[in-house]
Motif scaffolding. Structure first.
Motif, PDB file in Angstrom:
ATOM      1  N   VAL A  36       9.514   6.902  -1.578  1.00  0.00           N
ATOM      2  CA  VAL A  36       8.812   8.130  -1.204  1.00  0.00           C
ATOM      3  C   VAL A  36       9.806   9.199  -0.771  1.00  0.00           C
ATOM      4  CG1 VAL A  36       7.112   9.137   0.372  1.00  0.00           C
ATOM      5  CG2 VAL A  36       6.758   6.825  -0.535  1.00  0.00           C
ATOM      6  N   TYR A  37      10.829   8.788  -0.006  1.00  0.00           N
ATOM      7  CA  TYR A  37      11.870   9.699   0.472  1.00  0.00           C
ATOM      8  C   TYR A  37      13.243   9.161   0.057  1.00  0.00           C
ATOM      9  CZ  TYR A  37       8.240  11.796   3.383  1.00  0.00           C
ATOM     10  OH  TYR A  37       7.086  12.428   3.819  1.00  0.00           O
ATOM     11  N   PRO A  38      13.701   9.483  -1.138  1.00  0.00           N
ATOM     12  CA  PRO A  38      14.977   8.942  -1.635  1.00  0.00           C
ATOM     13  C   PRO A  38      16.184   9.318  -0.780  1.00  0.00           C
ATOM     14  CG  PRO A  38      13.696   9.921  -3.426  1.00  0.00           C
ATOM     15  CD  PRO A  38      13.027  10.313  -2.156  1.00  0.00           C
ATOM     16  N   ASP A  39      16.071  10.394   0.001  1.00  0.00           N
ATOM     17  CA  ASP A  39      17.199  10.820   0.837  1.00  0.00           C
ATOM     18  C   ASP A  39      17.217  10.130   2.195  1.00  0.00           C
ATOM     19  OD1 ASP A  39      14.916  12.138   1.759  1.00  0.00           O
ATOM     20  OD2 ASP A  39      16.072  13.859   2.492  1.00  0.00           O
ATOM     21  N   ALA A  40      16.243   9.267   2.472  1.00  0.00           N
ATOM     22  CA  ALA A  40      16.173   8.590   3.769  1.00  0.00           C
ATOM     23  C   ALA A  40      17.403   7.707   3.987  1.00  0.00           C
ATOM     24  CB  ALA A  40      14.912   7.744   3.862  1.00  0.00           C
ATOM     25  N   LEU A  41      18.000   7.831   5.167  1.00  0.00           N
ATOM     26  CA  LEU A  41      19.109   6.947   5.544  1.00  0.00           C
ATOM     27  C   LEU A  41      18.606   5.719   6.297  1.00  0.00           C
ATOM     28  CD1 LEU A  41      21.830   9.497   6.760  1.00  0.00           C
ATOM     29  CD2 LEU A  41      21.433   8.577   4.464  1.00  0.00           C
ATOM     30  N   GLY A  42      17.439   5.853   6.931  1.00  0.00           N
ATOM     31  CA  GLY A  42      16.883   4.742   7.677  1.00  0.00           C
ATOM     32  C   GLY A  42      15.378   4.873   7.806  1.00  0.00           C
ATOM     33  N   VAL A  43      14.701   3.718   7.918  1.00  0.00           N
ATOM     34  CA  VAL A  43      13.246   3.687   8.067  1.00  0.00           C
ATOM     35  C   VAL A  43      12.882   2.646   9.120  1.00  0.00           C
ATOM     36  CG1 VAL A  43      11.031   3.242   6.928  1.00  0.00           C
ATOM     37  CG2 VAL A  43      12.875   4.369   5.668  1.00  0.00           C
ATOM     38  N   GLY A  44      12.015   3.042  10.046  1.00  0.00           N
ATOM     39  CA  GLY A  44      11.578   2.137  11.095  1.00  0.00           C
ATOM     40  C   GLY A  44      10.149   1.682  10.904  1.00  0.00           C
ATOM     41  N   GLY A  45       9.832   0.530  11.500  1.00  0.00           N
ATOM     42  CA  GLY A  45       8.478   0.005  11.485  1.00  0.00           C
ATOM     43  C   GLY A  45       7.690   0.468  12.690  1.00  0.00           C
ATOM     44  N   TYR A  46       6.440  -0.010  12.783  1.00  0.00           N
ATOM     45  CA  TYR A  46       5.505   0.474  13.800  1.00  0.00           C
ATOM     46  C   TYR A  46       4.896  -0.704  14.559  1.00  0.00           C
ATOM     47  CZ  TYR A  46       1.788   3.225  15.947  1.00  0.00           C
ATOM     48  OH  TYR A  46       0.960   3.844  16.856  1.00  0.00           O
TER      49      TYR A  46
ATOM     50  N   VAL B 178       9.806   6.967  10.372  1.00  0.00           N
ATOM     51  CA  VAL B 178       8.996   5.838  10.828  1.00  0.00           C
ATOM     52  C   VAL B 178       7.757   5.775   9.958  1.00  0.00           C
ATOM     53  CG1 VAL B 178       7.525   4.944  12.675  1.00  0.00           C
ATOM     54  CG2 VAL B 178       9.778   5.848  13.216  1.00  0.00           C
ATOM     55  N   ASN B 179       7.516   4.624   9.353  1.00  0.00           N
ATOM     56  CA  ASN B 179       6.321   4.421   8.541  1.00  0.00           C
ATOM     57  C   ASN B 179       5.295   3.660   9.381  1.00  0.00           C
ATOM     58  OD1 ASN B 179       4.344   3.660   6.698  1.00  0.00           O
ATOM     59  ND2 ASN B 179       5.797   3.372   5.030  1.00  0.00           N
ATOM     60  N   THR B 180       4.224   4.337   9.773  1.00  0.00           N
ATOM     61  CA  THR B 180       3.242   3.710  10.672  1.00  0.00           C
ATOM     62  C   THR B 180       2.373   2.677   9.951  1.00  0.00           C
ATOM     63  OG1 THR B 180       1.648   5.519  10.347  1.00  0.00           O
ATOM     64  CG2 THR B 180       3.196   5.723  12.168  1.00  0.00           C
ATOM     65  N   ASN B 181       2.536   2.560   8.633  1.00  0.00           N
ATOM     66  CA  ASN B 181       1.855   1.489   7.897  1.00  0.00           C
ATOM     67  C   ASN B 181       2.679   0.198   7.866  1.00  0.00           C
ATOM     68  OD1 ASN B 181      -0.687   2.477   7.085  1.00  0.00           O
ATOM     69  ND2 ASN B 181       0.273   3.754   5.519  1.00  0.00           N
ATOM     70  N   ALA B 182       3.953   0.279   8.232  1.00  0.00           N
ATOM     71  CA  ALA B 182       4.809  -0.911   8.282  1.00  0.00           C
ATOM     72  C   ALA B 182       4.657  -1.516   9.675  1.00  0.00           C
ATOM     73  CB  ALA B 182       6.251  -0.541   7.992  1.00  0.00           C
ATOM     74  N   GLN B 183       3.654  -2.371   9.830  1.00  0.00           N
ATOM     75  CA  GLN B 183       3.223  -2.779  11.162  1.00  0.00           C
ATOM     76  C   GLN B 183       3.680  -4.194  11.528  1.00  0.00           C
ATOM     77  OE1 GLN B 183      -1.017  -2.029  11.396  1.00  0.00           O
ATOM     78  NE2 GLN B 183      -0.725   0.187  11.258  1.00  0.00           N
ATOM     79  N   LEU B 184       3.886  -4.371  12.828  1.00  0.00           N
ATOM     80  CA  LEU B 184       4.297  -5.655  13.388  1.00  0.00           C
ATOM     81  C   LEU B 184       3.940  -5.681  14.854  1.00  0.00           C
ATOM     82  CD1 LEU B 184       8.174  -5.652  13.960  1.00  0.00           C
ATOM     83  CD2 LEU B 184       6.812  -3.598  13.673  1.00  0.00           C
ATOM     84  N   GLN B 185       4.073  -6.852  15.459  1.00  0.00           N
ATOM     85  CA  GLN B 185       3.826  -7.011  16.897  1.00  0.00           C
ATOM     86  C   GLN B 185       5.124  -7.417  17.586  1.00  0.00           C
ATOM     87  OE1 GLN B 185      -0.113  -9.014  17.868  1.00  0.00           O
ATOM     88  NE2 GLN B 185       0.069  -9.531  15.692  1.00  0.00           N
ATOM     89  N   HIS B 186       5.292  -6.960  18.817  1.00  0.00           N
ATOM     90  CA  HIS B 186       6.479  -7.276  19.601  1.00  0.00           C
ATOM     91  C   HIS B 186       6.032  -7.948  20.890  1.00  0.00           C
ATOM     92  CE1 HIS B 186      10.396  -5.780  21.734  1.00  0.00           C
ATOM     93  NE2 HIS B 186      10.486  -7.026  21.311  1.00  0.00           N
ATOM     94  N   PHE B 187       6.614  -9.113  21.205  1.00  0.00           N
ATOM     95  CA  PHE B 187       6.132  -9.927  22.320  1.00  0.00           C
ATOM     96  C   PHE B 187       7.095  -9.999  23.503  1.00  0.00           C
ATOM     97  CE2 PHE B 187       3.583 -11.204  18.723  1.00  0.00           C
ATOM     98  CZ  PHE B 187       2.314 -11.182  19.270  1.00  0.00           C
ATOM     99  N   HIS B 188       8.173  -9.262  23.475  1.00  0.00           N
ATOM    100  CA  HIS B 188       9.059  -9.087  24.636  1.00  0.00           C
ATOM    101  C   HIS B 188       9.366 -10.409  25.350  1.00  0.00           C
ATOM    102  CE1 HIS B 188       8.996  -4.686  24.493  1.00  0.00           C
ATOM    103  NE2 HIS B 188       7.716  -4.791  24.193  1.00  0.00           N
ATOM    104  N   ASN B 189       9.945 -11.326  24.610  1.00  0.00           N
ATOM    105  CA  ASN B 189      10.373 -12.595  25.197  1.00  0.00           C
ATOM    106  C   ASN B 189      11.413 -12.333  26.276  1.00  0.00           C
ATOM    107  OD1 ASN B 189      11.856 -15.175  25.505  1.00  0.00           O
ATOM    108  ND2 ASN B 189      10.530 -15.850  23.837  1.00  0.00           N
TER     109      ASN B 189
END
Length: 341
Positions: A117-127, A246-257
């Motif tokens: 979608v964004y060929p110039d992107a250097l980095g992409v984060g999840g949500y 940041v792609n808000t459709n790239a979803q995950l959960q974080h449990f802070h161990n």
């Protein structure tokens, strides 16, 4: 809404871990269920026992390679740089995940497709989806002082931001961008809208980058051990070279161990001193007004943390972290961190 297209990238997953075998297993089981599976998975282990290796020997994962680092290579930033050095020459995208996360099944599909979608992107984060409750609203006309509004959604604001708004010290830039006085709103203040947002900061534990950028930018050696804010430092430096999303459709959960984290006194000092370091990475010569705001907010947040002594059951943690914050702040007047490129 941005259209997600099919991708054809060779991508690697690097997971840096330390004494968290059960959390790591949960993550890898969610990776196994991905619609788009990594071409390689590198586990960079800083553990002082064999529990993680034993777990991987009894559970099979395709394309996985395990590396146990020495004491000298232990610590988040060092392990990440070590992992980068072991990535395949064929790899085009390097993904990083904290070992205490669990992925939705289309996480990698949406992360990697963002580069199309964004060929110039250097980095992409999840949500991350399990840390904040958002509510979709028609407009911001009825948003209360204890609420935050962005792009058609609202959420409750923490007490520190409510107080900052009352004192005229709220962030003056969108989430994911650092104000001149620092103390901005993190990408956790982006809503689950399904959109792809441009930012200048990513959370390291839910991030990805084009492999080519590591020829010029590495994780800083300043951040040792737990490495608080190392991701902010890295992505703020990287954002000077190009765009991050940041792609808000790239979803995950974080449990802070909690295992492997520093004590609250040390953490409090790191919040202030590492926070100052990241601020000066972005703004080496801030204005006098920005300096005054930074110090005011830093002291205010320490006072707010002390207030937790009276509102939580973890009184000792609140006291020791508050002490660490004040000691860290006072230390800046005679022993500022040295900027390391």
């Amino acid at each position: 809404m941005n259209e997600v297209k099919k991708n054809n990238f060779f991508f690697s997953l690097v997971v840096c871990t330390y004494m968290r075998p059960k959390a790591l297993l949960n993550l890898l089981n969610s990776v196994k269920l991905q619609e788009l599976y990594p071409n390689e998975i590198l586990i960079i282990d800083g553990s002082t026992n064999n529990e993680t290796l034993d777990l991987l020997n009894t559970n099979s994962f395709v394309n996985l390679a395990y590396f146990l680092v020495s004491k000298e290579q232990r610590g988040l930033t060092k392990q990440r740089n070590f992992g980068i050095s072991k990535v395949s020459s064929s790899s085009e995208i390097v993904c990083f995940l904290d070992d205490d996360t669990i992925l939705d099944k289309d996480y990698f599909k949406n992360i990697i497709a963002t580069y199309t979608v964004y060929p110039d992107a250097l980095g992409v984060g999840g949500y991350i989806t399990n840390e904040t409750n958002w509510q979709k609203v028609e407009s911001d006309s009825e948003i209360k002082n204890n609420e935050f509004y962005f792009d058609g959604f609202k959420r409750l604001d923490g007490s520190r931001f409510v107080l900052r708004k009352k004192l005229g010290l709220d962030a003056d830039k969108p989430p994911g961008f650092l104000p001149e006085f620092s103390h901005g709103r993190s990408i956790g203040f982006l809503p689950p809208s399904g959109e792809i947002y441009q930012v200048e900061q990513l959370m390291g534990g839910v991030s990805s980058f084009k492999k080519e950028i590591f020829l010029e930018v590495q994780f800083s050696h300043y951040f040792e051990g737990y490495g608080l804010y190392e991701d902010a430092d890295f992505t703020l430096r990287l954002s000077k070279n190009g765009r991050l999303f940041v792609n808000t459709n790239a979803q995950l959960q974080h449990f802070h161990n909690e295992s492997g984290r520093p004590n609250k006194y040390t953490y409090g000092k790191m919040v202030v001193r590492n926070g100052w370091y990241v601020w000066r990475i972005k703004y080496p010569n801030p204005s006098l007004k920005a300096k005054l705001k930074w110090h005011c907010i830093t002291v205010l947040l320490a006072i707010v943390r002390f207030g937790n002594v009276f509102t939580t059951n973890k009184k000792r943690e609140a006291i020791t972290e508050t002490l660490g914050r004040f000691v860290g702040w006072l230390s800046l007047w005679f022993n500022k961190p040295k900027i390391v490129n």
